[in-house]
Design an enzyme around this catalytic site. Structure first.
Site, PDB file in Angstrom:
ATOM      1  N   SER A 182       0.195   5.411  -1.879  1.00  0.00           N
ATOM      2  CA  SER A 182      -0.794   6.384  -1.413  1.00  0.00           C
ATOM      3  C   SER A 182      -0.686   6.541   0.110  1.00  0.00           C
ATOM      4  O   SER A 182      -0.195   5.643   0.805  1.00  0.00           O
ATOM      5  CB  SER A 182      -2.186   5.853  -1.789  1.00  0.00           C
ATOM      6  N   GLY A 183      -1.130   7.686   0.611  1.00  0.00           N
ATOM      7  CA  GLY A 183      -1.361   7.873   2.033  1.00  0.00           C
ATOM      8  C   GLY A 183      -0.201   7.521   2.957  1.00  0.00           C
ATOM      9  O   GLY A 183       0.945   7.929   2.744  1.00  0.00           O
ATOM     10  N   ILE A 184      -0.507   6.746   3.975  1.00  0.00           N
ATOM     11  CA  ILE A 184       0.467   6.398   5.022  1.00  0.00           C
ATOM     12  C   ILE A 184       1.645   5.624   4.437  1.00  0.00           C
ATOM     13  O   ILE A 184       2.808   5.869   4.790  1.00  0.00           O
ATOM     14  CB  ILE A 184      -0.239   5.565   6.127  1.00  0.00           C
ATOM     15  N   GLY A 185       1.365   4.689   3.529  1.00  0.00           N
ATOM     16  CA  GLY A 185       2.431   3.875   2.949  1.00  0.00           C
ATOM     17  C   GLY A 185       3.404   4.708   2.143  1.00  0.00           C
ATOM     18  O   GLY A 185       4.626   4.529   2.228  1.00  0.00           O
TER      19      GLY A 185
ATOM     20  N   TYR B 155     -14.795  -3.921   8.661  1.00  0.00           N
ATOM     21  CA  TYR B 155     -13.444  -3.328   8.734  1.00  0.00           C
ATOM     22  C   TYR B 155     -12.861  -3.510  10.141  1.00  0.00           C
ATOM     23  O   TYR B 155     -11.707  -3.939  10.300  1.00  0.00           O
ATOM     24  CB  TYR B 155     -13.539  -1.840   8.378  1.00  0.00           C
TER      25      TYR B 155
ATOM     26  N   SER C  56      -5.721  -0.307  13.384  1.00  0.00           N
ATOM     27  CA  SER C  56      -6.586   0.877  13.494  1.00  0.00           C
ATOM     28  C   SER C  56      -7.161   0.921  14.897  1.00  0.00           C
ATOM     29  O   SER C  56      -7.331  -0.123  15.540  1.00  0.00           O
ATOM     30  CB  SER C  56      -7.730   0.797  12.477  1.00  0.00           C
TER      31      SER C  56
ATOM     32  N   GLY D  97       0.839  -1.207   0.000  1.00  0.00           N
ATOM     33  CA  GLY D  97       0.000   0.000   0.000  1.00  0.00           C
ATOM     34  C   GLY D  97       0.864   1.243   0.000  1.00  0.00           C
ATOM     35  O   GLY D  97       0.577   2.234   0.674  1.00  0.00           O
TER      36      GLY D  97
HETATM   37  P1  NAP Z   1      -4.868   4.944   1.235  1.00  0.00           P
HETATM   38  O1  NAP Z   1      -4.216   6.239   0.905  1.00  0.00           O
HETATM   39  O2  NAP Z   1      -6.102   4.557   0.531  1.00  0.00           O
HETATM   40  O3  NAP Z   1      -3.797   3.792   1.131  1.00  0.00           O
HETATM   41  C1  NAP Z   1      -4.151   2.442   1.131  1.00  0.00           C
HETATM   42  C2  NAP Z   1      -3.149   1.709   0.305  1.00  0.00           C
HETATM   43  O4  NAP Z   1      -3.468   0.300   0.296  1.00  0.00           O
HETATM   44  C3  NAP Z   1      -3.196   2.171  -1.152  1.00  0.00           C
HETATM   45  O5  NAP Z   1      -1.888   2.193  -1.641  1.00  0.00           O
HETATM   46  C4  NAP Z   1      -4.016   1.091  -1.810  1.00  0.00           C
HETATM   47  O6  NAP Z   1      -3.792   0.948  -3.177  1.00  0.00           O
HETATM   48  C5  NAP Z   1      -3.508  -0.116  -1.056  1.00  0.00           C
HETATM   49  N1  NAP Z   1      -4.374  -1.263  -1.264  1.00  0.00           N
HETATM   50  C6  NAP Z   1      -5.691  -1.373  -1.024  1.00  0.00           C
HETATM   51  N2  NAP Z   1      -6.121  -2.592  -1.380  1.00  0.00           N
HETATM   52  C7  NAP Z   1      -5.040  -3.240  -1.876  1.00  0.00           C
HETATM   53  C8  NAP Z   1      -4.823  -4.526  -2.416  1.00  0.00           C
HETATM   54  N3  NAP Z   1      -5.818  -5.429  -2.531  1.00  0.00           N
HETATM   55  N4  NAP Z   1      -3.582  -4.867  -2.801  1.00  0.00           N
HETATM   56  C9  NAP Z   1      -2.568  -3.994  -2.701  1.00  0.00           C
HETATM   57  N5  NAP Z   1      -2.696  -2.754  -2.215  1.00  0.00           N
HETATM   58  C10 NAP Z   1      -3.925  -2.400  -1.807  1.00  0.00           C
HETATM   59  O7  NAP Z   1      -5.255   4.932   2.783  1.00  0.00           O
HETATM   60  P2  NAP Z   1      -4.375   5.016   4.125  1.00  0.00           P
HETATM   61  O8  NAP Z   1      -5.209   5.760   5.072  1.00  0.00           O
HETATM   62  O9  NAP Z   1      -2.988   5.436   3.860  1.00  0.00           O
HETATM   63  O10 NAP Z   1      -4.415   3.488   4.562  1.00  0.00           O
HETATM   64  C11 NAP Z   1      -3.258   2.744   4.947  1.00  0.00           C
HETATM   65  C12 NAP Z   1      -3.622   1.847   6.113  1.00  0.00           C
HETATM   66  O11 NAP Z   1      -3.989   2.665   7.220  1.00  0.00           O
HETATM   67  C13 NAP Z   1      -4.798   0.909   5.865  1.00  0.00           C
HETATM   68  O12 NAP Z   1      -4.470  -0.372   6.347  1.00  0.00           O
HETATM   69  C14 NAP Z   1      -5.910   1.515   6.688  1.00  0.00           C
HETATM   70  O13 NAP Z   1      -6.829   0.557   7.142  1.00  0.00           O
HETATM   71  C15 NAP Z   1      -5.125   2.124   7.835  1.00  0.00           C
HETATM   72  N6  NAP Z   1      -5.810   3.170   8.590  1.00  0.00           N
HETATM   73  C16 NAP Z   1      -6.097   4.372   8.013  1.00  0.00           C
HETATM   74  C17 NAP Z   1      -6.752   5.340   8.768  1.00  0.00           C
HETATM   75  C18 NAP Z   1      -7.098   6.689   8.197  1.00  0.00           C
HETATM   76  O14 NAP Z   1      -7.858   7.419   8.827  1.00  0.00           O
HETATM   77  N7  NAP Z   1      -6.592   7.068   7.051  1.00  0.00           N
HETATM   78  C19 NAP Z   1      -7.107   5.079  10.096  1.00  0.00           C
HETATM   79  C20 NAP Z   1      -6.800   3.842  10.638  1.00  0.00           C
HETATM   80  C21 NAP Z   1      -6.141   2.902   9.884  1.00  0.00           C
HETATM   81  P3  NAP Z   1      -4.840   1.640  -4.194  1.00  0.00           P
HETATM   82  O15 NAP Z   1      -4.637   3.109  -4.004  1.00  0.00           O
HETATM   83  O16 NAP Z   1      -4.405   1.129  -5.509  1.00  0.00           O
HETATM   84  O17 NAP Z   1      -6.217   1.190  -3.791  1.00  0.00           O
END
Ligand code: NAP
Length: 249
Positions: A16-19, A150, A137, A13
């Site tokens: 995008s975002g955190i990753g 989730y 989370s 991941g």
């Molecule tokens: P994000 O910007 O949407 O990033 C999520 C990443 O995971 C994206 O790179 C996405 O790729 C990838 N991904 C999703 N499904 C996938 C799959 N089947 N195979 C490979 N990659 C996949 O959101 P984020 O907030 O940074 O999320 C990162 C983590 O933080 C997640 O595990 C999320 O549950 C956790 N989290 C986030 C929050 C928040 O408020 N943002 C809070 C608690 C936990 P695509 O862009 O191609 O879909």
């Protein structure tokens, strides 16, 4: 001295975002980074913004074969792995009475099966003394309407991590996780909700946070750096909340 000099890190991941914020920080700190993501165009885009030693690998974590290939390509490029950051995840909403089998399977396959199979594939290639970091989370500690599946996935992942922490202890591999609160990332735009609903939801979350705001991906990345680095050499098996205090009140 850079905190991850010559370490090899694999991040899921990472487009995008955190990753992505973590990949940038790891690169700044001297790591060689394998960025994996689901969308090739997003990987191509991030390539333009990064400096340092890295490769990108298109891999869908919900597909077993993709996890195998991700680790194969990572080791082919950089040899053994020091840091595995299992961060990819999705958070689609569905109230309990609307949950479908497809919703359940998609979220569990991405958020639970994915990181577990990636860990299995990576373990033989992780250096002894290496580290695994997961993105969980705070939804396992508080109930948010519509996030039943989730929340269940992140709870399952937390349970799995306790077993993993014990199973890899003989190899001195540390297993830790980050539990973000509301963080400003594209994940909210992927919930298939109208923009005004997302904005209202965001305001609601922010009001509940003692620091009264969303966190940034960069703030979470700093925790992912801490847990992966020697600064956290005696920290093992924990879940670190990065949530402005939301889960603590
Ligand atoms: P994000 O910007 O949407 O990033 C999520 C990443 O995971 C994206 O790179 C996405 O790729 C990838 N991904 C999703 N499904 C996938 C799959 N089947 N195979 C490979 N990659 C996949 O959101 P984020 O907030 O940074 O999320 C990162 C983590 O933080 C997640 O595990 C999320 O549950 C956790 N989290 C986030 C929050 C928040 O408020 N943002 C809070 C608690 C936990 P695509 O862009 O191609 O879909």
């Amino acid at each position: 001295m850079k905190k991850l000099q010559n370490k090899v890190a694999v991040i899921t991941g990472a487009n995008s975002g955190i990753g992505l914020a973590t990949a940038k920080l790891y690169l700044e700190q001297g790591a060689k980074v394998v960025l994996s993501g689901r969308r090739q165009e997003a990987l191509d885009e991030v390539k333009k913004s990064l400096e340092g030693e890295f490769i990108t690998v298109k891999a869908d974590v919900s597909i077993a074969e993709d996890n195998k290939r991700l680790i194969e390509e990572a080791t082919k490029a950089f040899g053994k792995i020091d840091i595995l950051f299992l961060n990819a995840g999705i958070a689609p909403l569905s109230p309990t009475n609307e949950i479908t089998e497809e919703h359940y399977d998609t979220v569990f396959n991405t958020n639970v099966k994915g990181p577990i199979l990636a860990t299995k594939e990576a373990l033989p290639h992780i250096n002894d003394g290496g580290t695994i970091v997961f993105t969980n989370s705070i939804v396992t500690q508080k109930g948010f309407d519509g996030l039943g599946i989730y929340s269940a996935t992140k709870g399952a992942l937390r349970a799995y991590q306790r077993v993993l922490t014990s199973e890899v202890k003989s190899r001195k591999i540390r297993v830790n996780s980050i539990a973000p609160g509301p963080i400003e990332t594209p994940i909210y735009d992927k919930m298939n909700l109208p923009q005004d609903v997302v904005e209202e939801m965001g305001k609601g979350f922010a009001q509940q946070v003692p620091l009264a705001r969303f966190g940034t991906a960069e703030e979470v990345a700093k925790s992912a750096l801490f847990l992966a680095s020697d600064d956290a050499s005696y920290i093992n098996g924990v879940e670190l909340e990065v949530d402005g205090g939301l889960s603590q009140i």
